[in-house]
Design an enzyme around this catalytic site. Structure first.
Site, PDB file in Angstrom:
ATOM      1  N   CYS A 273     -21.097 -48.772  34.629  1.00 46.63           N
ATOM      2  CA  CYS A 273     -20.983 -50.089  33.984  1.00 46.63           C
ATOM      3  C   CYS A 273     -22.256 -50.931  34.055  1.00 46.63           C
ATOM      4  CB  CYS A 273     -19.820 -50.848  34.618  1.00 46.63           C
ATOM      5  SG  CYS A 273     -18.234 -50.041  34.311  1.00 46.63           S
TER       6      CYS A 273
HETATM    7  N1  LIG Z   1     -15.241 -46.866  35.826  1.00 44.94           N
HETATM    8  C1  LIG Z   1     -15.163 -48.188  35.859  1.00 44.94           C
HETATM    9  O1  LIG Z   1     -15.194 -48.786  36.910  1.00 44.94           O
HETATM   10  C2  LIG Z   1     -15.026 -48.999  34.598  1.00 44.94           C
HETATM   11  C3  LIG Z   1     -14.704 -50.350  34.698  1.00 44.94           C
HETATM   12  C4  LIG Z   1     -14.570 -51.115  33.547  1.00 44.94           C
HETATM   13  C5  LIG Z   1     -14.804 -50.524  32.307  1.00 44.94           C
HETATM   14  N2  LIG Z   1     -15.146 -49.215  32.225  1.00 44.94           N
HETATM   15  C6  LIG Z   1     -15.354 -48.632  30.901  1.00 44.94           C
HETATM   16  O2  LIG Z   1     -14.212 -47.832  30.566  1.00 44.94           O
HETATM   17  C7  LIG Z   1     -14.612 -46.700  29.795  1.00 44.94           C
HETATM   18  C8  LIG Z   1     -14.144 -45.428  30.487  1.00 44.94           C
HETATM   19  O3  LIG Z   1     -14.805 -45.313  31.723  1.00 44.94           O
HETATM   20  P1  LIG Z   1     -14.290 -44.343  32.874  1.00 44.94           P
HETATM   21  O4  LIG Z   1     -15.051 -44.714  34.086  1.00 44.94           O
HETATM   22  O5  LIG Z   1     -12.820 -44.312  32.923  1.00 44.94           O
HETATM   23  O6  LIG Z   1     -14.830 -42.944  32.309  1.00 44.94           O
HETATM   24  P2  LIG Z   1     -14.403 -41.497  32.848  1.00 44.94           P
HETATM   25  O7  LIG Z   1     -15.548 -40.607  32.508  1.00 44.94           O
HETATM   26  O8  LIG Z   1     -13.934 -41.572  34.252  1.00 44.94           O
HETATM   27  O9  LIG Z   1     -13.154 -41.123  31.945  1.00 44.94           O
HETATM   28  C9  LIG Z   1     -13.230 -40.942  30.582  1.00 44.94           C
HETATM   29  C10 LIG Z   1     -12.331 -39.798  30.188  1.00 44.94           C
HETATM   30  O10 LIG Z   1     -12.345 -39.675  28.759  1.00 44.94           O
HETATM   31  C11 LIG Z   1     -12.283 -38.309  28.426  1.00 44.94           C
HETATM   32  N3  LIG Z   1     -12.694 -38.143  27.031  1.00 44.94           N
HETATM   33  C12 LIG Z   1     -13.943 -38.032  26.518  1.00 44.94           C
HETATM   34  N4  LIG Z   1     -13.883 -37.927  25.182  1.00 44.94           N
HETATM   35  C13 LIG Z   1     -12.573 -37.992  24.835  1.00 44.94           C
HETATM   36  C14 LIG Z   1     -11.870 -37.945  23.606  1.00 44.94           C
HETATM   37  N5  LIG Z   1     -12.515 -37.849  22.437  1.00 44.94           N
HETATM   38  N6  LIG Z   1     -10.538 -38.009  23.636  1.00 44.94           N
HETATM   39  C15 LIG Z   1      -9.863 -38.113  24.790  1.00 44.94           C
HETATM   40  N7  LIG Z   1     -10.479 -38.168  26.004  1.00 44.94           N
HETATM   41  C16 LIG Z   1     -11.815 -38.111  26.013  1.00 44.94           C
HETATM   42  C17 LIG Z   1     -13.166 -37.645  29.460  1.00 44.94           C
HETATM   43  O11 LIG Z   1     -12.868 -36.273  29.593  1.00 44.94           O
HETATM   44  C18 LIG Z   1     -12.792 -38.448  30.726  1.00 44.94           C
HETATM   45  O12 LIG Z   1     -11.733 -37.851  31.434  1.00 44.94           O
HETATM   46  C19 LIG Z   1     -16.112 -46.825  29.627  1.00 44.94           C
HETATM   47  O13 LIG Z   1     -16.388 -47.513  28.446  1.00 44.94           O
HETATM   48  C20 LIG Z   1     -16.529 -47.702  30.803  1.00 44.94           C
HETATM   49  O14 LIG Z   1     -17.714 -48.397  30.548  1.00 44.94           O
HETATM   50  C21 LIG Z   1     -15.250 -48.431  33.334  1.00 44.94           C
END
Ligand SMILES: NC(=O)c1ccc[n+]([C@@H]2O[C@H](COP(=O)([O-])OP(=O)(O)OC[C@H]3O[C@@H](n4cnc5c(N)ncnc54)[C@H](O)[C@@H]3O)[C@@H](O)[C@H]2O)c1
Length: 443
Positions: A273
């Site tokens: 992030c």
């Molecule tokens: N991790 C955090 O603390 C956090 C906090 C706030 C916001 N975010 C935002 O949330 C979003 C997700 O982050 P995250 O940390 O959960 O990522 P992550 O990598 O942990 O999880 C994302 C998941 O999406 C899957 N994926 C990829 N392409 C896909 C598709 N086309 N269809 C279905 N699944 C698919 C991946 O395999 C993965 O399991 C990002 O935009 C991030 O910036 C993350």
């Protein structure tokens, strides 16, 4: 439509689909499943899908038993079938939003999900984008894809942006008790997205548009990035001036009950992030001939921190009768922050990469949460247990992540030299002349 949603929420017939079962998507899916709603998780990662369908949890913050229970009860299941959201009333998109090698936004995962949803979009569905992204993504990129279905937004189907605020490792603020912001493409989109999220979140804050919600998330993360950069810069100044410990200064300033919020220095920023999100906005700003100076300056300072740590390590080694190439350097903690198992963009990896480029041959690491890492093609496994003997062997021990289950008194007592980039040794006692704290003003 609102009445229908209220009814479905009340009688638990609302069905939910979640694209992306990672740090954001799985906790969200679990919250709905715990409340007795049918949830389908959709992920391209077959390994995660198989684990989840076997009732196995893979996200550190979640309770294994809770995940197992909702899967066994049939409330949560997962699939790799990307068009499987057709039966869902509410569809969440929680896929990654990384940047490219040149630090430009990569929203391809969002677009893939939108394409998949569009193929089976039907009247009555609410689509809520949660992935962090630049202002305009929902309206200018997701909306046109969904409109290809021939359905009309705000009338047949509904679209909103509602950024995720989850803070992995934070025990106090969870999915349920952290307010969420929602901006719909039309007022009814906002209303329905608010209603749906109200099922699992105590406070939902509606705003006037997806762009406002998108910008809100970026403001929050840029605020952190800029303030961390400020304190990182002051940490280096304290070291240059000598005699002023930035950690003491921050604690003292934090006694002011208004107008100040403490931020702490460190070896750099990481995770999915704070490091990435500011670049999304500076990229978007370019289209308007606008240079986001605060973002650029903060990035410059924060991204220089691993280089500063390398400098501290090299200065320490120069004091010892060993060459840099032969020195044993033990890195303590490689996760990007305390008490998490997330390695993404961790500054510790950058420190290791810099040491590799300086031909340091004996780099080892210890992290209770991360058994193995790969840095620039080189594979490392964590030392299985941190012991006095392990510490004594190292020419310098570098604390890059201050996990709370590490015995820092033992680190201080048995290391030849310590570089503490997190002030992790602050509560230790005894002779600490061999402990150099980043920003400690020790010169
Ligand atoms: N991790 C955090 O603390 C956090 C906090 C706030 C916001 N975010 C935002 O949330 C979003 C997700 O982050 P995250 O940390 O959960 O990522 P992550 O990598 O942990 O999880 C994302 C998941 O999406 C899957 N994926 C990829 N392409 C896909 C598709 N086309 N269809 C279905 N699944 C698919 C991946 O395999 C993965 O399991 C990002 O935009 C991030 O910036 C993350």
């Amino acid at each position: 439509m609102e009445e229908l949603f209220r009814q479905k929420i009340a009688d638990r017939t609302l069905q939910v689909a979640v694209y992306g079962l990672g740090y954001v998507g799985l906790p969200l899916a679990l919250e709905f499943a715990k409340k007795g709603y049918l949830v389908l998780g959709i992920d391209v990662n077959a390994d995660k899908v198989a684990k989840l369908n076997a009732g196995e949890n893979y996200i550190q913050d979640l309770d294994d038993a809770e995940v197992q229970k909702v899967v066994q009860q049939g409330y949560l299941r997962a699939t790799t079938e990307l068009t499987a959201s057709k039966d869902a009333d509410a569809i969440f998109i929680c896929v990654p939003t990384p940047f490219t090698d040149h630090k430009d936004p990569d929203i391809s995962y969002i677009l893939q999900s939108a394409e998949a949803i569009a193929r089976t979009l039907r009247p009555g569905q609410v689509v809520i984008l949660k992935s962090t992204t630049f202002p305009g993504t929902t309206n200018d990129y997701v909306l046109p894809i969904l409109n290809r279905s021939g359905l009309e937004v705000g009338k047949d189907y509904f679209l909103a942006f509602s950024p995720e605020r989850i803070d992995p490792g934070n025990k106090k603020w969870t999915t349920a008790n952290t307010p969420v912001v929602v901006g719909g493409v039309t007022p009814q989109c906002t209303e329905l997205a608010t209603l749906v999220q109200g099922v699992i979140v105590d406070t939902v804050v509606p705003v006037s548009s997806p762009r406002v919600a998108e910008m809100t998330k970026l403001l929050e993360n840029i605020f952190r990035s800029v303030n961390i950069a400020l304190v990182n810069e002051l940490a280096q100044l304290c070291d240059r001036m000598g005699g002023i410990n930035i950690w003491e200064v921050v604690e003292a300033a934090a006694t002011k009950p208004f107008g100040y919020m403490p931020f702490y220095p460190g070896p750099g920023i990481g995770g999915h992030c704070i490091l990435i999100d500011p670049y999304y906005l500076s990229w978007a700003a370019r289209k308007y001939d606008f240079v986001t100076n605060f973002i650029t300056l903060a990035a410059e300072v924060n991204e220089s921190m691993p280089f500063y740590v390398r400098e501290l390590i090299e200065r320490e080694i120069a004091r010892q009768p060993v060459s840099l190439a032969e020195a044993q350097i033990l890195i303590l903690g490689v996760a990007f922050k305390r008490d998490v198992d997330d390695l993404r963009h961790s500054p510790a990896l950058k420190v290791i990469e810099l040491l590799q480029s300086d031909q340091v041959r004996n780099i080892t690491y210890y992290d209770p949460y991360i058994p193995e890492i790969q840095v620039d093609g080189q594979h490392y496994t964590s030392i299985p247990a941190l012991t006095p003997a392990v510490l004594q062997q190292a020419n310098v021990v570098v604390i890059t992540t201050d996990h709370s289950n590490v015995d820092y008194q033992m680190v201080v007592d048995h290391s030849r030299a310590v570089i503490d980039t997190r002030n992790a040794c602050k509560n230790t006692t005894g002779d600490k002349r061999h402990v150099l704290v980043l920003g400690g003003g020790q010169r």
